[in-house]
Design a protein around this motif. Structure first.
Motif, mmCIF file in Angstrom:
data_model
loop_
_atom_site.group_PDB
_atom_site.id
_atom_site.type_symbol
_atom_site.label_atom_id
_atom_site.label_comp_id
_atom_site.label_asym_id
_atom_site.label_seq_id
_atom_site.Cartn_x
_atom_site.Cartn_y
_atom_site.Cartn_z
ATOM 1 N N LYS B 36 -1.604 7.800 81.527
ATOM 2 C CA LYS B 36 -1.898 6.616 82.353
ATOM 3 C C LYS B 36 -0.613 5.933 82.815
ATOM 4 O O LYS B 36 -0.525 5.447 83.941
ATOM 5 C CB LYS B 36 -2.759 5.635 81.565
ATOM 6 C CG LYS B 36 -4.166 6.144 81.369
ATOM 7 C CD LYS B 36 -4.989 5.182 80.549
ATOM 8 C CE LYS B 36 -6.368 5.788 80.356
ATOM 9 N NZ LYS B 36 -7.154 5.046 79.370
ATOM 10 N N LEU B 105 -6.444 3.192 96.583
ATOM 11 C CA LEU B 105 -6.900 3.722 95.295
ATOM 12 C C LEU B 105 -5.785 3.692 94.254
ATOM 13 O O LEU B 105 -6.015 3.365 93.098
ATOM 14 C CB LEU B 105 -7.378 5.167 95.442
ATOM 15 C CG LEU B 105 -8.867 5.387 95.646
ATOM 16 C CD1 LEU B 105 -9.161 6.867 95.566
ATOM 17 C CD2 LEU B 105 -9.703 4.627 94.627
ATOM 18 N N GLY B 106 -4.585 4.036 94.690
ATOM 19 C CA GLY B 106 -3.451 4.028 93.780
ATOM 20 C C GLY B 106 -3.223 2.641 93.200
ATOM 21 O O GLY B 106 -2.963 2.473 92.012
ATOM 22 N N LEU B 108 -5.465 0.380 92.808
ATOM 23 C CA LEU B 108 -6.551 0.131 91.856
ATOM 24 C C LEU B 108 -6.203 0.716 90.483
ATOM 25 O O LEU B 108 -6.420 0.070 89.455
ATOM 26 C CB LEU B 108 -7.838 0.761 92.397
ATOM 27 C CG LEU B 108 -9.123 0.528 91.601
ATOM 28 C CD1 LEU B 108 -9.498 -0.944 91.597
ATOM 29 C CD2 LEU B 108 -10.263 1.361 92.160
ATOM 30 N N PHE B 109 -5.640 1.925 90.468
ATOM 31 C CA PHE B 109 -5.256 2.541 89.193
ATOM 32 C C PHE B 109 -4.177 1.704 88.498
ATOM 33 O O PHE B 109 -4.203 1.542 87.281
ATOM 34 C CB PHE B 109 -4.740 3.970 89.390
ATOM 35 C CG PHE B 109 -5.764 4.907 89.951
ATOM 36 C CD1 PHE B 109 -7.112 4.735 89.680
ATOM 37 C CD2 PHE B 109 -5.387 5.976 90.750
ATOM 38 C CE1 PHE B 109 -8.066 5.596 90.199
ATOM 39 C CE2 PHE B 109 -6.332 6.845 91.272
ATOM 40 C CZ PHE B 109 -7.669 6.654 91.006
ATOM 41 N N GLU B 112 -5.870 -1.278 86.979
ATOM 42 C CA GLU B 112 -6.768 -0.933 85.866
ATOM 43 C C GLU B 112 -6.009 -0.491 84.621
ATOM 44 O O GLU B 112 -6.505 -0.633 83.518
ATOM 45 C CB GLU B 112 -7.710 0.212 86.289
ATOM 46 C CG GLU B 112 -8.772 -0.210 87.285
ATOM 47 C CD GLU B 112 -9.940 -0.910 86.598
ATOM 48 O OE1 GLU B 112 -10.166 -0.661 85.402
ATOM 49 O OE2 GLU B 112 -10.613 -1.711 87.274
ATOM 50 N N MET B 113 -4.850 0.090 84.795
ATOM 51 C CA MET B 113 -4.219 0.790 83.679
ATOM 52 C C MET B 113 -3.006 0.091 83.065
ATOM 53 O O MET B 113 -2.482 0.561 82.067
ATOM 54 C CB MET B 113 -3.880 2.214 84.091
ATOM 55 C CG MET B 113 -5.162 3.017 84.285
ATOM 56 S SD MET B 113 -4.889 4.680 84.799
ATOM 57 C CE MET B 113 -6.581 5.310 84.832
#
Lengths: 111, 135
Positions: B36, B105-106, B108-109, B112-113
């Motif tokens: 991650k 999207l990147g 968002l990761f 989230e991480m």
């Protein structure tokens, strides 16, 4: 990243992707799959059992292939996601737009 | 603070990610968490490679340190156009794939991480500080 054609069953090309799908390696996935599509294959089972890592660039590569196959009346399904790869598919919502199966055998039953 | 400086180009991605992963490993993170951390680093770096220096070349600097009571602290800086990745809008992850835009999207990761993220603009630099806590 390794992308391997492991055979054809029920008119589906079964493809195994191993290693990492990142911003550097993903173009190779698109090109290799694109080559198989050019040869007339339009139904794919992509086995991700050996895939340890995927980023948004990898998802982009898969989506590009999904869209191309949709336009040609074909389909991609994915199997055997695990670990971080599985989480990335869930967070991105890709789990809801691409069919995902537990195993290649499960996918073959549905194809 | 261990630091690595590189031209902001995709051919250096692997080396930069390995630098971060090495520190995460030394800090004792699990393989899953290290994946991650690598993902977050890749998303931020690729974004810098693509957008920070329109029409010109520039550098990116990574600082990495681990602190026992905090975890891994990763600082990513560039001298590109002002950009706060944390303010980038989240993508709609519920749309049908035919309309799906992959941009965002990147980001968002990243959101989230990481456990904590801070952005600041200092002089001509974008500085993104990312904290991954030990479980």
């Amino acid at each position: 990243m390794n992308i391997i054609n492991t055979g054809k069953e029920k008119d589906c090309l079964i493809v195994s992707v191993e290693g990492r799908m990142d911003a550097v390696s993903t173009p190779e996935f698109e090109q290799t799959l694109g080559g198989w599509i050019d040869e007339g294959n339009i139904r794919f089972i992509v086995d991700l059992a050996g895939l340890d890592y995927i980023s948004s660039a990898g998802l982009r590569g898969i989506l590009t292939s999904v869209k191309r196959l949709k336009a040609e009346g074909g389909q991609i399904v994915l199997t055997t996601l695990h670990g971080t790869v599985k989480e990335v598919f869930e967070i991105s919502g890709f789990s809801t737009i691409i069919p995902i199966f537990e195993s290649v055998e499960d996918a073959l039953q549905e194809m | 603070m261990p630091e690595i400086k590189s031209a902001a180009k995709i051919e250096h991605l692997k080396r930069l990610i390995e630098f971060v992963a090495g520190h995460a490993e030394m800090a004792g993170f699990t393989v899953n968490r290290i994946n991650k951390i690598k993902l977050v680093a890749e998303e931020v770096l690729v974004n810098i490679f693509q957008y920070a220096y329109p029409g010109t070349d520039g550098d990116v600097v990574l600082d990495c340190r681990s602190e026992d009571d905090v975890g891994l602290i990763l600082e990513i800086s560039d001298n590109g156009i002002p950009f706060n990745i944390l303010e980038f809008p989240d993508p709609d992850v519920t749309t049908d794939f035919s309309e799906r835009e992959i941009g965002g999207l990147g980001v968002l990761f990243v959101k989230e991480m990481v456990d904590e993220a801070r952005y600041r603009r200092k002089g001509n630099s974008n500085i993104l500080t990312l904290i991954f806590r030990k479980e």
